[in-house]
Scaffold this active site. Structure first.
Site, short mmCIF file in Angstrom:
data_model
loop_
_atom_site.label_atom_id
_atom_site.label_comp_id
_atom_site.label_asym_id
_atom_site.label_seq_id
_atom_site.Cartn_x
_atom_site.Cartn_y
_atom_site.Cartn_z
N GLY A 31 -45.88 -67.13 -34.63
CA GLY A 31 -44.30 -66.41 -35.60
C GLY A 31 -43.53 -67.60 -34.90
N ILE B 103 -41.59 -68.27 -32.63
CA ILE B 103 -40.88 -69.26 -31.73
C ILE B 103 -42.59 -69.58 -31.05
CG2 ILE B 103 -41.71 -68.95 -28.63
CD1 ILE B 103 -39.66 -66.02 -29.88
N ARG C 144 -43.72 -60.50 -23.41
CA ARG C 144 -43.98 -59.18 -22.77
C ARG C 144 -44.81 -59.36 -21.40
NH1 ARG C 144 -39.76 -59.45 -24.58
NH2 ARG C 144 -38.25 -58.43 -25.65
N GLU D 235 -40.06 -55.29 -14.72
CA GLU D 235 -39.23 -56.22 -14.14
C GLU D 235 -37.97 -55.41 -13.56
OE1 GLU D 235 -38.42 -58.92 -17.56
OE2 GLU D 235 -40.19 -59.37 -17.90
N HIS E 58 -37.01 -63.22 -16.34
CA HIS E 58 -36.54 -62.88 -18.29
C HIS E 58 -35.68 -63.73 -18.62
CE1 HIS E 58 -37.89 -60.06 -21.28
NE2 HIS E 58 -37.11 -60.73 -22.23
N ILE E 59 -35.99 -64.74 -19.00
CA ILE E 59 -34.77 -65.50 -19.23
C ILE E 59 -34.80 -66.90 -20.95
CG2 ILE E 59 -33.73 -66.29 -16.81
CD1 ILE E 59 -34.79 -69.01 -16.61
N GLY E 60 -35.84 -66.33 -21.54
CA GLY E 60 -36.59 -67.20 -22.33
C GLY E 60 -35.52 -67.27 -23.27
C1 DGY Z 1 -36.23 -60.63 -26.31
O1 DGY Z 1 -35.39 -61.19 -26.94
O2 DGY Z 1 -37.30 -60.32 -27.19
C2 DGY Z 1 -35.84 -61.81 -25.42
O3 DGY Z 1 -37.30 -61.37 -24.84
C3 DGY Z 1 -34.74 -61.57 -24.57
O4 DGY Z 1 -34.21 -62.46 -25.74
#
Ligand code: DGY
Length: 329
Positions: free
Chosen positions: A158, A160, A238, A267, A286-288
């Site tokens: 997708g 990302i 995830r 988490e 979880h800082i993406g």
């Molecule tokens: C999302 O957007 O799903 C991320 O995990 C948090 O920004």
């Protein structure tokens, strides 16, 4: 008189909250804290709300929605929406919105940060220096895996996944991809392969698929056993996509070389969790999407989704558009 009542269930960047406050037909309740509300506080925020700017840490089941029949829209602050039972929301005419696009580059950057950190043992090396173990330049110390010219396998092609693939070109890498959707097509220089081929041929496997019943524990004992013993697994999607017990074994017995995780189950992970303490695993909290610009844009987009649905307009991003025809406001 105010036409719509909305609740924002956590402190988020102000941009979107200010936009909500600026709407004359919207009354805003905010839970202005960094930690999630207790269940009681959360229910209090849902009580009487027509729309919710919701967070990934809240789980919206059919049962929850039944208790708050006023809710017409859940505008999730994030691209992922596995915290919402979309089928249950759709059955109840509740619109589910998300914030794709604005966090693509930020999340891809974190995938690369994890990939580089795990390959070149960056976190371990930082700990080494801080612990006072650095005595000299060491010809055999902290040897890692190369990145340039290697093969990366993208699981889930997708937005990302495609962005990570584009960045891989700068590292002169071969890019393989696998996607569950037959409609997803590869772009320049990316080779679509079956899942087993991707696992077997990749030096880096980076997870970018949504978390669904189909992708639960997609990376399990069997999948890990197909990977190279020098391979590095990166997950910014995830936690549930990976069977963590299987990963702990694979990292411990050398089935794979290292892992970099921005997402886990649960988490947070406790500081003494094996994935946190293992030398060859890098865990981030979880800082993406955590850049200032991405989070501002998520805040604005979630607010715009919320406002549009409440006004009977088409929101920028809706997951279950079929409800729009049925939502009577
Ligand atoms: C999302 O957007 O799903 C991320 O995990 C948090 O920004």
């Amino acid at each position: 008189m105010c036409a719509h009542r909305v609740s924002v269930t956590r402190r988020i960047p102000r941009a979107g909250v200010d936009l909500l406050h600026a709407q004359p037909d919207i009354e805003v309740r905010e839970y202005d804290h960094d930690l999630p509300p207790s269940r009681e506080e959360w229910f209090d925020l849902l009580n009487g709300a027509d729309g919710v700017l919701s967070l990934l840490s809240e789980h919206y089941t059919g049962n929850v929605l039944d208790q708050f029949p006023n809710i017409k829209v859940l505008a999730n602050f994030g691209v992922g929406y596995d915290n919402i039972d979309v089928a249950a929301a759709t059955a109840r005419g509740v619109a589910v919105c998300n914030t794709p696009g604005v966090l693509t580059a930020a999340t891809a950057e974190i995938a690369w940060a994890l990939l580089m950190a795990a390959a070149r043992r960056v976190a371990e090396a930082v700990d080494f220096v801080k612990a006072g173990h650095w005595e000299t330049w060491g010809p055999t110390s902290m040897l890692g895996q190369p990145v340039v010219g290697q093969t990366i396998g993208i699981v889930g092609y997708g937005r990302i996944g495609q962005c990570v693939a584009a960045m891989a070109r700068g590292f002169d890498m071969k890019v393989l991809a696998w996607d569950r959707s037959p409609e997803t097509k590869p772009q320049d220089g990316v080779e679509f392969v079956d899942f087993d081929t991707l696992l077997a041929e990749s030096d880096f496997v980076s997870i970018h698929c949504p978390y669904t019943a189909d992708t639960h524990h997609l990376i399990n004992d069997a999948a890990l056993a197909k990977m190279k013993s020098t391979a590095i697994l990166v997950n910014t999607a995830r936690g549930g996509v990976i069977d963590q017990d299987a990963l702990i074994s694979a990292l411990g017995n050398g089935t794979i070389w290292a892992a970099g995780l921005d997402v886990t189950t649960p988490e947070p992970l406790a500081p003494d969790h094996p994935l946190v303490t293992m030398r060859n695993c890098v865990v981030l909290p979880h800082i993406g999407s955590a850049t200032i610009t991405a989070r501002d844009a998520m805040s604005m987009l979630a607010a715009r989704n919320l406002i549009a649905v409440l006004r009977g307009e088409t929101p920028p991003h809706i997951v279950n558009p079929s409800v729009l025809d049925r939502t009577s406001l």
